[in-house]
Design a protein around this motif. Structure first.
Motif, PDB file in Angstrom:
ATOM      1  N   PRO A  81       0.812  -1.222   0.000  1.00 28.98           N
ATOM      2  CA  PRO A  81       0.000   0.000   0.000  1.00 28.98           C
ATOM      3  C   PRO A  81       0.843   1.268   0.000  1.00 28.98           C
ATOM      4  O   PRO A  81       0.711   2.126   0.887  1.00 28.98           O
ATOM      5  N   TYR A  82       1.722   1.398  -0.981  1.00 24.95           N
ATOM      6  CA  TYR A  82       2.630   2.543  -1.049  1.00 24.95           C
ATOM      7  C   TYR A  82       2.606   3.129  -2.453  1.00 24.95           C
ATOM      8  O   TYR A  82       2.199   2.471  -3.420  1.00 24.95           O
ATOM      9  N   ASP A  83       3.073   4.384  -2.568  1.00 22.79           N
ATOM     10  CA  ASP A  83       3.210   4.999  -3.898  1.00 22.79           C
ATOM     11  C   ASP A  83       4.393   4.394  -4.642  1.00 22.79           C
ATOM     12  O   ASP A  83       4.344   4.212  -5.865  1.00 22.79           O
ATOM     13  N   ALA A  84       5.457   4.111  -3.915  1.00 21.88           N
ATOM     14  CA  ALA A  84       6.656   3.517  -4.511  1.00 21.88           C
ATOM     15  C   ALA A  84       7.511   2.925  -3.397  1.00 21.88           C
ATOM     16  O   ALA A  84       7.474   3.404  -2.259  1.00 21.88           O
ATOM     17  N   VAL A  85       8.250   1.866  -3.734  1.00 27.05           N
ATOM     18  CA  VAL A  85       9.224   1.285  -2.816  1.00 27.05           C
ATOM     19  C   VAL A  85      10.511   1.104  -3.608  1.00 27.05           C
ATOM     20  O   VAL A  85      10.577   0.291  -4.536  1.00 27.05           O
ATOM     21  N   TYR A  86      11.534   1.879  -3.249  1.00 29.71           N
ATOM     22  CA  TYR A  86      12.792   1.855  -3.984  1.00 29.71           C
ATOM     23  C   TYR A  86      13.847   1.045  -3.220  1.00 29.71           C
ATOM     24  O   TYR A  86      14.069   1.286  -2.028  1.00 29.71           O
ATOM     25  N   ILE A  87      14.457   0.095  -3.899  1.00 27.66           N
ATOM     26  CA  ILE A  87      15.567  -0.646  -3.293  1.00 27.66           C
ATOM     27  C   ILE A  87      16.814  -0.449  -4.148  1.00 27.66           C
ATOM     28  O   ILE A  87      16.745  -0.370  -5.381  1.00 27.66           O
ATOM     29  N   ASP A  88      17.937  -0.371  -3.467  1.00 28.60           N
ATOM     30  CA  ASP A  88      19.226  -0.106  -4.111  1.00 28.60           C
ATOM     31  C   ASP A  88      19.990  -1.430  -4.235  1.00 28.60           C
ATOM     32  O   ASP A  88      20.558  -1.925  -3.259  1.00 28.60           O
ATOM     33  N   VAL A  89      19.996  -2.014  -5.445  1.00 30.28           N
ATOM     34  CA  VAL A  89      20.634  -3.307  -5.666  1.00 30.28           C
ATOM     35  C   VAL A  89      22.101  -3.100  -6.057  1.00 30.28           C
ATOM     36  O   VAL A  89      22.397  -2.508  -7.095  1.00 30.28           O
ATOM     37  N   TYR A 116      15.747   0.311  -7.935  1.00 29.67           N
ATOM     38  CA  TYR A 116      14.574  -0.238  -8.623  1.00 29.67           C
ATOM     39  C   TYR A 116      13.325   0.066  -7.795  1.00 29.67           C
ATOM     40  O   TYR A 116      13.338  -0.071  -6.568  1.00 29.67           O
ATOM     41  N   ASN A 117      12.252   0.457  -8.466  1.00 31.77           N
ATOM     42  CA  ASN A 117      10.965   0.621  -7.805  1.00 31.77           C
ATOM     43  C   ASN A 117      10.242  -0.725  -7.853  1.00 31.77           C
ATOM     44  O   ASN A 117       9.804  -1.182  -8.913  1.00 31.77           O
ATOM     45  N   LEU A 118      10.109  -1.367  -6.694  1.00 33.59           N
ATOM     46  CA  LEU A 118       9.503  -2.687  -6.648  1.00 33.59           C
ATOM     47  C   LEU A 118       8.088  -2.703  -7.205  1.00 33.59           C
ATOM     48  O   LEU A 118       7.649  -3.705  -7.781  1.00 33.59           O
ATOM     49  N   LEU A 119       7.363  -1.609  -7.045  1.00 28.68           N
ATOM     50  CA  LEU A 119       5.968  -1.597  -7.460  1.00 28.68           C
ATOM     51  C   LEU A 119       5.804  -1.575  -8.978  1.00 28.68           C
ATOM     52  O   LEU A 119       4.683  -1.684  -9.492  1.00 28.68           O
ATOM     53  N   ASN A 125      17.723   3.283  -0.218  1.00 28.78           N
ATOM     54  CA  ASN A 125      16.418   2.631  -0.175  1.00 28.78           C
ATOM     55  C   ASN A 125      15.400   3.604   0.421  1.00 28.78           C
ATOM     56  O   ASN A 125      15.695   4.313   1.384  1.00 28.78           O
ATOM     57  N   SER A 126      14.194   3.619  -0.149  1.00 30.14           N
ATOM     58  CA  SER A 126      13.199   4.577   0.342  1.00 30.14           C
ATOM     59  C   SER A 126      11.792   4.100   0.005  1.00 30.14           C
ATOM     60  O   SER A 126      11.592   3.237  -0.858  1.00 30.14           O
ATOM     61  N   VAL A 127      10.817   4.668   0.727  1.00 27.16           N
ATOM     62  CA  VAL A 127       9.415   4.376   0.467  1.00 27.16           C
ATOM     63  C   VAL A 127       8.683   5.705   0.287  1.00 27.16           C
ATOM     64  O   VAL A 127       8.977   6.694   0.972  1.00 27.16           O
ATOM     65  N   VAL A 128       7.740   5.745  -0.646  1.00 28.00           N
ATOM     66  CA  VAL A 128       6.948   6.951  -0.889  1.00 28.00           C
ATOM     67  C   VAL A 128       5.520   6.673  -0.455  1.00 28.00           C
ATOM     68  O   VAL A 128       4.880   5.726  -0.959  1.00 28.00           O
TER      69      VAL A 128
END
Length: 269
Positions: free
Chosen positions: A48-56, A84-87, A118-121
């Motif tokens: 339930p997020y706008d975006a989930v970014y992970i740094d690979v 990468y934006n997981l969503l 890494n971040s979440v929006v």
């Protein structure tokens, strides 16, 4: 007349076959060296997020060869290191992280190493995702998949975004990845030999409207088709030297299996 007609039909597909020739030649070398191809893909369960970014940063694997010898941790070359934006990879969509040839044997473990970006929006606001110190050396997974020489395998990292983000007491967020992995063998392979070299043979593999071309080794007559669909394939051995007869055989192919077509010897007319 029948063989001449067959030859014209086959060459209608040569533009497609030429595009696949580089692929089959590469796999031929892999098969000789006892390697299987591993492709690592990233996909996601929704959150339930706008975006989930992970740094690979890295993907590492540990493979034990058929002889039982472990090569230790190996770093796979990433197609695109970074965020990468997981969503973006929900509902069956995925992206290739890495692809490499590895020694045939047992793929026992994989390690995903993340960077600090890494971040979440949430509701348009971006929050940094801290990673617990225990995970900074990499997220380790037990795989236990068997890599067969000449077979292409896909391994998915299924990142559950909805369960991987934990809220802290001060309004921050921590990334505690919940991940599952699964593998799939992609198609099968065909290998064999065609003699004599004096016949200057070409090998066509035909299934329905799909036609592939392999040029056998000029000395040994070895040829290889990798990543082909399961089912029955007709192999047509065409002699460029007109003193020899063309020959066609049928080879059954199963997913995850290298089908051995044996040795075909072309006869003179």
């Amino acid at each position: 007349m029948k063989m001449k007609s067959t030859r014209r039909l086959l060459y209608l597909f040569v533009p497609l076959a030429a595009g696949i020739l580089i692929f089959t030649a590469c796999n031929k070398s892999s098969s000789n060296n006892g390697t299987g191809q591993l492709e690592v893909r990233l996909t996601d369960g929704p959150g339930p997020y706008d975006a989930v970014y992970i740094d690979v940063e890295k993907v590492e694997v540990n493979v034990s060869s058929d002889s039982g010898t472990s090569s230790g941790w190996q770093t796979l070359p990433l197609l695109r290191p970074g965020v990468y934006n997981l969503l973006n990879f929900r509902n069956g969509i995925d992206t290739v992280l890495a692809s490499a040839n590895l020694p045939a044997g047992t793929l026992s473990q994989m390690r995903l190493i993340l960077g600090n970006n890494n971040s979440v929006v949430i509701n348009g606001v971006s929050y940094p995702l801290k990673t617990p110190s225990a995970q900074q050396s990499g997220l380790k997974f037990n795989i236990h998949a068997t890599l067969t020489s000449g077979i292409v395998y896909r391994l998915w990292i299924d990142f559950d975004a909805g369960s991987s983000i934990v809220t802290t007491g001060n309004g921050g967020y921590i990334l505690k990845p919940v991940i599952r992995t699964y593998t799939q063998a992609i198609g099968g392979s065909i290998k064999g030999y065609v003699l004599p070299s004096a016949a200057k043979p070409e090998v066509f593999a035909i299934q329905g409207t799909d036609t592939l071309l392999a040029l056998p080794d000029s000395t040994t007559g070895y040829y290889f088709f990798g990543g082909v669909n399961a089912g029955s394939w007709n192999l047509t051995f065409h002699a460029l030297d007109t003193l020899y007869r063309d020959t066609t055989i049928m080879v059954p192919v199963s997913t995850g299996v290298v089908s051995n077509a044996g040795t075909v010897t072309l006869q003179k007319k």
